[in-house]
Scaffold this motif. Structure first.
Motif, PDB file in Angstrom:
ATOM      1  N   PRO D   4      15.303 -11.257   4.735  1.00 53.83           N
ATOM      2  CA  PRO D   4      14.314 -10.023   3.682  1.00 53.83           C
ATOM      3  C   PRO D   4      16.246  -9.104   4.315  1.00 53.83           C
ATOM      4  N   PRO D   5      16.409  -8.778   3.314  1.00 57.01           N
ATOM      5  CA  PRO D   5      17.081  -7.775   3.296  1.00 57.01           C
ATOM      6  C   PRO D   5      17.168  -6.515   4.547  1.00 57.01           C
ATOM      7  N   VAL D   6      17.855  -6.142   4.936  1.00 62.08           N
ATOM      8  CA  VAL D   6      17.841  -5.221   6.122  1.00 62.08           C
ATOM      9  C   VAL D   6      16.850  -4.229   5.916  1.00 62.08           C
ATOM     10  N   ASN D   7      16.923  -2.782   4.761  1.00 65.10           N
ATOM     11  CA  ASN D   7      15.816  -2.223   5.312  1.00 65.10           C
ATOM     12  C   ASN D   7      14.380  -2.405   4.417  1.00 65.10           C
ATOM     13  N   ASN D   8      14.033  -3.496   3.846  1.00 61.08           N
ATOM     14  CA  ASN D   8      12.998  -3.139   2.524  1.00 61.08           C
ATOM     15  C   ASN D   8      12.094  -3.235   2.997  1.00 61.08           C
ATOM     16  N   ILE D   9      10.975  -2.253   1.977  1.00 67.66           N
ATOM     17  CA  ILE D   9       9.557  -1.628   3.301  1.00 67.66           C
ATOM     18  C   ILE D   9       8.778  -2.570   3.672  1.00 67.66           C
ATOM     19  N   ILE D  10       8.079  -3.307   4.441  1.00 63.35           N
ATOM     20  CA  ILE D  10       7.325  -4.325   5.487  1.00 63.35           C
ATOM     21  C   ILE D  10       5.990  -3.649   4.489  1.00 63.35           C
ATOM     22  N   LEU D  11       5.534  -2.041   4.893  1.00 60.06           N
ATOM     23  CA  LEU D  11       4.698  -1.575   4.938  1.00 60.06           C
ATOM     24  C   LEU D  11       4.361  -0.146   3.997  1.00 60.06           C
ATOM     25  N   SER D  12       3.243   0.226   2.886  1.00 61.55           N
ATOM     26  CA  SER D  12       3.459   1.109   2.562  1.00 61.55           C
ATOM     27  C   SER D  12       2.029   1.835   2.173  1.00 61.55           C
ATOM     28  N   VAL D  13       1.722   2.960   3.192  1.00 62.96           N
ATOM     29  CA  VAL D  13       0.058   3.477   3.129  1.00 62.96           C
ATOM     30  C   VAL D  13       0.229   4.365   1.398  1.00 62.96           C
ATOM     31  N   ARG D  14      -0.365   4.392   0.978  1.00 62.86           N
ATOM     32  CA  ARG D  14      -0.584   5.279  -0.468  1.00 62.86           C
ATOM     33  C   ARG D  14      -2.180   6.101  -0.417  1.00 62.86           C
ATOM     34  N   ASN D  15      -1.656   7.239  -0.530  1.00 58.88           N
ATOM     35  CA  ASN D  15      -2.940   8.540  -0.100  1.00 58.88           C
ATOM     36  C   ASN D  15      -4.178   8.194   0.037  1.00 58.88           C
ATOM     37  N   LEU D  16      -3.978   7.174   1.759  1.00 55.66           N
ATOM     38  CA  LEU D  16      -5.060   7.086   2.495  1.00 55.66           C
ATOM     39  C   LEU D  16      -5.928   8.022   3.035  1.00 55.66           C
ATOM     40  N   THR D  17      -7.824   7.583   2.505  1.00 54.12           N
ATOM     41  CA  THR D  17      -8.137   8.613   3.640  1.00 54.12           C
ATOM     42  C   THR D  17      -9.822   8.360   3.226  1.00 54.12           C
ATOM     43  N   LYS D  18      -9.890   8.591   4.880  1.00 53.52           N
ATOM     44  CA  LYS D  18     -11.071   8.177   5.441  1.00 53.52           C
ATOM     45  C   LYS D  18     -11.455   9.577   6.173  1.00 53.52           C
ATOM     46  N   SER D  19     -13.076   8.709   5.684  1.00 50.34           N
ATOM     47  CA  SER D  19     -14.545  10.826   6.360  1.00 50.34           C
ATOM     48  C   SER D  19     -15.235  10.527   7.693  1.00 50.34           C
ATOM     49  N   PHE D  20     -15.710  10.998   8.421  1.00 51.70           N
ATOM     50  CA  PHE D  20     -17.142  10.547   9.024  1.00 51.70           C
ATOM     51  C   PHE D  20     -18.107  11.555   8.790  1.00 51.70           C
ATOM     52  N   TYR D  21     -18.338  11.291   7.345  1.00 53.56           N
ATOM     53  CA  TYR D  21     -20.120  11.890   6.950  1.00 53.56           C
ATOM     54  C   TYR D  21     -18.456  12.629   6.287  1.00 53.56           C
ATOM     55  N   ALA D  22     -18.836  14.182   7.537  1.00 55.53           N
ATOM     56  CA  ALA D  22     -18.097  15.286   6.441  1.00 55.53           C
ATOM     57  C   ALA D  22     -16.659  15.453   7.423  1.00 55.53           C
ATOM     58  N   LEU D  23     -17.087  15.525   7.912  1.00 54.52           N
ATOM     59  CA  LEU D  23     -15.361  15.176   8.761  1.00 54.52           C
ATOM     60  C   LEU D  23     -14.469  14.314   7.945  1.00 54.52           C
ATOM     61  N   LYS D  24     -12.759  14.857   7.426  1.00 53.98           N
ATOM     62  CA  LYS D  24     -12.018  13.986   6.840  1.00 53.98           C
ATOM     63  C   LYS D  24     -10.993  13.342   7.998  1.00 53.98           C
ATOM     64  N   ALA D  25     -11.115  12.256   8.397  1.00 53.06           N
ATOM     65  CA  ALA D  25     -10.456  11.781   9.175  1.00 53.06           C
ATOM     66  C   ALA D  25      -8.749  11.736   9.020  1.00 53.06           C
ATOM     67  N   VAL D  26      -9.044  11.346   7.985  1.00 52.60           N
ATOM     68  CA  VAL D  26      -7.481  11.039   7.929  1.00 52.60           C
ATOM     69  C   VAL D  26      -7.539  11.398   6.603  1.00 52.60           C
ATOM     70  N   ASP D  27      -6.564  12.229   6.243  1.00 55.19           N
ATOM     71  CA  ASP D  27      -6.997  12.916   3.985  1.00 55.19           C
ATOM     72  C   ASP D  27      -5.508  12.788   3.671  1.00 55.19           C
ATOM     73  N   ASN D  28      -5.624  11.742   2.535  1.00 52.03           N
ATOM     74  CA  ASN D  28      -4.724  11.866   1.934  1.00 52.03           C
ATOM     75  C   ASN D  28      -2.933  11.222   2.288  1.00 52.03           C
ATOM     76  N   VAL D  29      -3.312  10.373   3.690  1.00 49.86           N
ATOM     77  CA  VAL D  29      -1.496  10.038   3.902  1.00 49.86           C
ATOM     78  C   VAL D  29      -0.983   8.666   3.047  1.00 49.86           C
TER      79      VAL D  29
END
Lengths: 297, 314, 381, 267
Positions: D4-29
């Motif tokens: 693969p070319p030198v700097n191709n994107i291997i991993l991309s995370v798009r608006n990831l959200t994870k909440s435990f009950y009310a708490l938003k542990a990961v908010d739109n990352v």
């Protein structure tokens, strides 16, 4: 309609008997994460002790019933504490499976001790311990005993529920069952608390054992395992570790078993009961009232 | 060295044993092999994969009953019936276990007890008049083939001896292989194993299929030896005994499980004298064993890797 | 290493335990459930055999040879039964009284037949004589005969309209219930339900309530006295107006205690006479000898039947004056007619079954003893 | 697979959200990771770092958002499938196979690469021999690289904390993953062990992309070419180490509002 209501009463009576025993399992499991396989045999032991003690207490006349009940419950509690000291305390830090095998072994010891002391044949439970007699409404018959059983079941559940949630010792028990080591750090005297749990479990189980003896007049040394497994399934149905869960689980199992043998087929009643458990565990792995345990990473 | 010498002595002893054992002790010898086979198969799922299975007599019973039904009801010859009775339980085990394989610890244990109760109730209810109800099936005598009388005690003894020796060799290989170690990984920490790409449920299914084949084979041998199968031989009480054997003997350890089986099935024949006290003694022994040696008589010492490569000894 | 010596020791134990011994006495074996659920019946069998052998030895043994008794506990399970059978054959047993349960008997038949050891027991499962083992016979009657007798009583004598059948999972109870159902069908009787109960359970109200809805005239239970007592007690509790009839395994004094004296009254028991009802001189002598020897009454009719089985063998060997088992069994099956048994005249047919039937219907009367209300002396086919 | 070319994107995370009950542990990352890069993720305790890693590695399932690894969406996949695709991780609370030897622990990384099937396993036939030899030799080689080859026969539980960390990383590296996720690798290590570890990570990063959570800011600043700062589940800042050191919000989040003056760009 009478048949349905008669079956309902049958189911509730049988279910509440299971509830008494299920309670012992739930409390011990809640605190030690141990299926106390010997609990079913303790229940049988209570019935046999009553057979020996009842004739001795008859001399005291009307008080005979109270004295016998008290004497049996106390002796079973002492044996329950001994059981914990000998078979479980040394294994506190041992792997889970060895605790289970030790419980199975203890159960075998109690069962065979009963057989050697009271003999292999079924024995007759004394009739004078609980009021006999029936009440008949139109076509439904309800024995006074089943009324007592239902009431006692609810009474015991309430007292225990209050005890666990309102008293210091109760809180200690809850603390110990949520997190063993933290509770220890907070100064909970682990040995005493565990002893109290076995005391309560054994005592309520003993009461259950005598009520079974009174309901079905015969007790055999080997009946402990069968009642034990059904009661433990009831405890799981209700959500292991939850006191109201033990009661509702018992009633649920009692009703299922009764209605299934009443309306489906008595030959497959047990099979349906166990299938109910398996299906429920697949969809609600922690039972009706159980706490869901999120696995910490 | 010493270990090889002892194994050689044992093999020689077992080979010449039928010469001086009377037929009752020959049966007890064969019974020891048969029940060791079931205990070893239990050890695959309980001792290695860490699945709390207290209903293992189901697969033992499947082998016995399938063989009995094929021989007595359909008159099938020995080889075809034995083949079916060994491999069909593997498929049945897969079907029975897959919906509940994800359950953890005690929940699986209670469900396995429930499954065992269901199994015995099916046998008792005699569906389609196949299982013979509570009487079970007796008179299991497969037709002799080229002079081999499959029901003779001596044949069954040597047949069981060969099967158990092969099983021990195969299980030894299994321990020193990718799959064997993967079983231990999922037992130690199934989340960490998953982070290494190891699918615990899939391996447990394989484990149950492998152990169902062994237990099925033991069922065939049992049906041959006693020429009868009945529901109480495959009841929950029997499963509890196999469970205790593996834990008392030592999980994942071949000599431990063999010793556990010897204590549970052969010693009682010696204590015929005081019959009714025997189970009390077993109860006490089980508690004492667990208190003194919680990890069992001979727990497995891991180290399934080529010793010479790292110069260490276990 | 240390751990491997443990395995070596276990092998040595196996090694030294097996030895052979021979003797010139005539060995009688007893294969019975000395321990376990049927312990009282098994011990009764063993006592009865020892008593008969002792009396025979007092008369100079069997054709001049003294008799020795060896007992083996099969706990009523087929697996232990097979081991016991092989052990008894090895110890030189020529005649074996065994076993009480049908499953344990069936598991040992092949072994005894191959060693031409005469085997007899009280087990009643019909299948036991279908394997045509030449050395097996029984002094009891198979379930089919009891099934016919019971069906005839229900349909022709009492003319019950709705018949409810209950059985448990034991081989005896299922077999007997099956025979009763089959014969009621042949006689055109009306069976309203055929229910199963779990012998370990104690709460049968669910099944009984279901039966109550079918308003039966009679409830028949083919199982053992413990469950029978509970069923009767719970039937009365649920106020089900129907006759209660128990199969022959209900015949046990504890039935009355378990059901409760009030409830036991008017319960019917189809089966063999209870030991006390046997009025033959030999039976009276046997009952009193047993009481004197063991300080306890004969546990049940099954003990008497097993004693009869052994007496038939001894009588045959005396008549052909040889202790050879083949000659004796040939003589028993067809040669001997109307042997004066404790339970009445005994004739064994070629297939090993006992001819005739001594079944009767007893009712428990108000002062709690068995009163015969119907018996069928005619049907001695 | 072509190079693969030198700097191709291997991993991309798009608006990831994870909440435990009310708490938003990961908010739109959302962020991208290109091949060969060492990306550091820092942030105060409870900012959602480990939860983010758990979502990527499949331990838990995020409610919304996507995780694309080498073109395919792995957000719903189970942990073992994600691991098979070449993502390996270590855990904050070291999760080794306690009773087993160090050698066997490291060997577990070889599981997905081994082509030994069940038949080979049971009969030790066919390619069992070559497969085992290859496995154990690579275990030995990797142990030597991580300087723990002396401990291979020890029980994993008996090792010191720092050594256990190395075993966990070695285990993850044995399968030559495309993406290595390190969850506080240097926790519990002394300074010399930390520098040693940094060198090892630099060597690893030659042919494996590294995504790392680490509290030791010196180590992060030294190793990582790019840093993301998480706070309350949201990305606070992203950029080169120097930019992050002087970023106003970062210092406020770390040190509290009034300290910006003291530690501000002038200091």
């Amino acid at each position: 309609m009478d048949i349905f209501s008669q079956q309902l009463i049958n189911g509730l009576t049988y279910g509440s008997l299971l509830g008494f025993i299920a309670l012992g399992y739930t409390m011990v499991y809640g605190i030690l994460n141990l299926i106390n396989f010997a609990h079913g045999d303790m229940v049988t032991l209570a019935a046999f002790l009553a057979i020996t003690i009842a004739p001795l207490a008859v001399a005291a006349g009307t008080l005979a019933m109270i004295i016998t009940l008290a004497a049996v419950v106390v002796s079973v509690c002492i044996i329950a504490i001994l059981l914990e000291k000998i078979a479980y305390k040394p294994l506190r830090a041992a792997p889970r499976l060895s605790l289970i095998v030790s419980a199975l072994g203890a159960g075998m010891v109690i069962k065979n001790a009963i057989m050697l002391i009271w003999g292999a044949n079924p024995r007759i439970f004394p009739r004078n311990l609980f009021p006999a007699g029936l009440a008949k409404f139109s076509d439904i018959s309800v024995s006074y005993l089943s009324v007592i059983i239902l009431l006692l079941n609810i009474l015991v559940m309430l007292t225990l529920y209050i005890f666990i949630n309102k008293t210091r010792v109760g809180i200690a028990i809850k603390a110990l069952s949520t997190d063993y080591s933290v509770a220890e750090l907070m100064g909970v005297n682990v040995n005493n608390t565990v002893m109290i749990v076995f005391l309560i479990g054994g005592g309520v189980g003993a009461l259950g054992g005598m009520l079974i003896g009174a309901s079905y007049t015969t007790v055999t040394f080997s009946m402990g395992f069968d009642y034990g497994i059904k009661a433990f399934i009831a405890a799981i149905l209700g959500g292991i570790g939850s006191i109201p869960g033990a009661m509702f689980g018992g009633l649920l199992l009692g009703l299922t078993y009764t209605f299934c043998s009443g309306y489906v087929s008595s030959a497959w009643a047990n099979t349906v009961t166990y299938l109910l458990l398996i299906i429920l565990l697949i969809f609600r792995p922690n039972g009706l009232f159980g706490r869901s345990l999120v696995q910490k990473v | 060295m010493k270990r090889k010498l002892l194994i050689a002595v044992l093999l020689v002893f077992c080979t010449i044993y039928p010469i001086f054992a009377n037929s009752a002790w020959l049966t007890i010898g064969a019974t020891f092999f048969i029940f060791s086979l079931v205990a070893l198969s239990q050890d695959i799922v309980l001792g290695r994969a860490g699945v709390y299975d207290m209903g293992h007599a189901i697969y033992f019973g499947m082998g016995g009953y399938i063989f009995a039904i094929l021989v007595t009801k359909l008159g099938m010859n020995f080889f075809a019936a034995a083949f079916a009775a060994v491999f069909l339980p593997a498929l049945l085990a897969l079907a029975v276990v897959t919906p509940v394989i994800h359950l953890r610890g005690d929940y699986f244990l209670v469900v396995s007890i429930g499954l065992n109760f269901i199994f015995t109730q099916i046998l008792n209810n005699n569906p389609f008049r196949l299982t013979g109800g509570p009487n079970g099936i007796f008179g299991i005598f497969p037709a002799p083939f080229m002079g081999i009388n499959f029901s003779s005690s001596v044949f069954i003894y040597y047949f069981a001896f060969i099967v158990i020796t092969l099983t021990i060799a195969i299980m030894n290989n299994f321990d020193n292989s990718r799959y064997g170690r993967a079983f231990y990984f999922i037992y130690q920490d199934d989340l960490a194993a998953a982070s290494m790409g190891i699918n615990a449920s899939y391996l447990k299914q394989i484990g149950f299929m492998m152990s169902a084949v062994l237990a099925g084979f033991a069922g065939v041998l049992y049906a041959l030896e006693y020429s009868a199968v009945s529901p109480e031989t495959f009841s929950v009480d029997q499963s509890i005994t196999f469970f205790a054997i593996v834990i008392v003997g030592g999980q994942g350890s071949l000599p431990g499980v063999l010793l556990g089986t010897f204590a549970m099935f052969v010693l009682p024949e010696l204590f015929r004298g005081f019959a009714d006290v025997r189970y009390l003694i077993f109860g006490i022994a089980m508690v004492a064993m667990m208190v003194m040696r919680p990890r069992g008589l001979m727990p497995t010492k891991y180290g399934f890797y080529p010793k010479k490569l790292f110069g260490g000894d276990t | 290493m240390k751990k491997y010596f443990l395995v070596l020791i276990m092998i040595l134990i196996l090694f030294c335990a097996c030895n052979r011994k021979t003797s010139n006495e005539f060995v009688v074996g007893v294969q019975a459930p000395i321990t376990g659920e049927y312990a009282s019946e098994g011990q009764g069998m063993s006592n009865a055999v020892k008593l008969i052998v002792q009396q025979q030895n007092d008369e100079g043994g069997l054709n001049g040879v003294m008799i020795k008794v060896i007992t083996c506990d099969d706990e009523g399970s087929p697996q232990k039964a097979s081991i016991c059978a092989k052990k008894l054959v090895n110890d030189g047993a020529k005649v074996v009284i065994g076993s009480y349960t049908s499953t344990a008997t069936a598991a040992s038949q092949e072994i005894y037949a191959n060693a031409s050891v005469i085997q007899t027991s009280d087990a009643t499962a019909a299948v036991l004589t279908q394997g045509n083992y030449k050395t097996y016979f029984r002094a009891s009657f198979n379930d089919d005969i009891e099934g016919e007798f019971t069906a005839n009583y229900f349909v022709n004598v009492k003319k019950y309209g709705n018949i409810a059948i209950i059985s448990d999972y034991s081989s005896f109870s299922s077999g007997l219930a099956g025979a009763v159902v089959k014969n009621i069908g042949l006689l055109g009787g009306n069976i309203v339900c055929n229910e199963k109960i779990d012998a370990n359970a104690q709460d049968f109200k669910a099944v009984l309530t279901k039966i109550k809805a079918l308003n039966p005239d009679v409830i028949y239970f083919s199982g053992y006295y413990t469950q029978s007592g509970l069923l009767r007690a719970q039937q009365v509790q649920l106020d089900i107006q129907a006759d209660y009839v128990g199969g022959n395994a209900t015949d046990n004094p504890q039935f009355i205690e378990i059901a409760g004296e009030q409830n036991a009254i008017d319960s019917y028991l189809v089966g063999l006479p209870v030991p006390e009802q046997l009025d033959y001189p030999e039976a009276l002598k046997f009952n009193s000898d047993y009481l004197r020897e063991y300080k306890a009454p004969v546990p049940s009719i099954w003990t008497v039947i097993n004693a009869d089985g052994l007496r038939v063998v001894f009588e045959a060997m005396k008549q052909v004056n040889t202790n050879d088992t083949i000659a004796a069994i040939e003589h028993i099956k067809g040669g001997m007619k109307d042997f004066r048994g404790l339970t009445g005249p005994i004739t064994i047919q070629r297939n090993g079954e006992r001819a005739g039937s001594i079944y009767r219907v007893n009712v428990i009367n108000s002062d709690l003893d068995y009163e015969t209300v119907y018996y069928d002396p005619v049907s001695g086919k | 697979m072509n190079n693969p070319p030198v700097n191709n994107i291997i991993l991309s995370v798009r608006n990831l959200t994870k909440s435990f009950y009310a708490l938003k542990a990961v908010d739109n990352v959302s962020f991208d990771l290109s091949e060969g890069e060492i990306l550091g993720i820092i942030g105060p305790n409870g900012s959602g770092k480990t939860t983010l890693f758990n979502c990527i590695s499949g331990v838990i399932k995020a409610e919304t958002g996507q995780i694309i690894f080498e073109g395919n969406d792995i957000s719903g996949k189970s942990m073992d499938i994600i691991a098979k695709m070449g993502i390996r991780r270590t855990f904050q609370t070291i999760r080794l196979f306690r009773d087993m030897s160090v050698a066997e622990n490291i060997y577990s990384g070889f599981y997905t690469k081994s082509n030994q099937n069940l038949f080979h396993a049971l009969t030790h036939s066919g390619l069992y021999g070559t497969d085992e030899k290859l496995a154990w030799e690579s275990v030995k080689k990797l142990a030597q690289f991580f300087l723990i080859d002396g401990y291979l026969t020890y029980k994993a539980d008996d090792l010191a904390y720092g050594l256990q960390r190395k075993v966990e990383i070695a285990r993850a590296m044995l399968s030559e993953p495309k993406l290595l996720i390190l969850d506080e690798p240097a926790a519990g290590m002394n300074d010399s062990e930390k520098t040693e570890l940094s060198e090892m990570i630099r060597v690893i990063a030659k042919n494996t992309t590294v995504l790392m959570i680490e509290h030791d800011l010196d180590m992060v600043m030294d190793l990582c070419k790019r840093i993301i700062v998480l706070n309350h589940g949201m990305i606070l800042a992203e950029g080169l180490p120097e930019e992050i050191q002087n970023n106003k919000e970062v210092i406020t989040a770390y040190m509290g509002p009034d300290d910006y003056r003291i530690y501000g760009p002038g200091a």
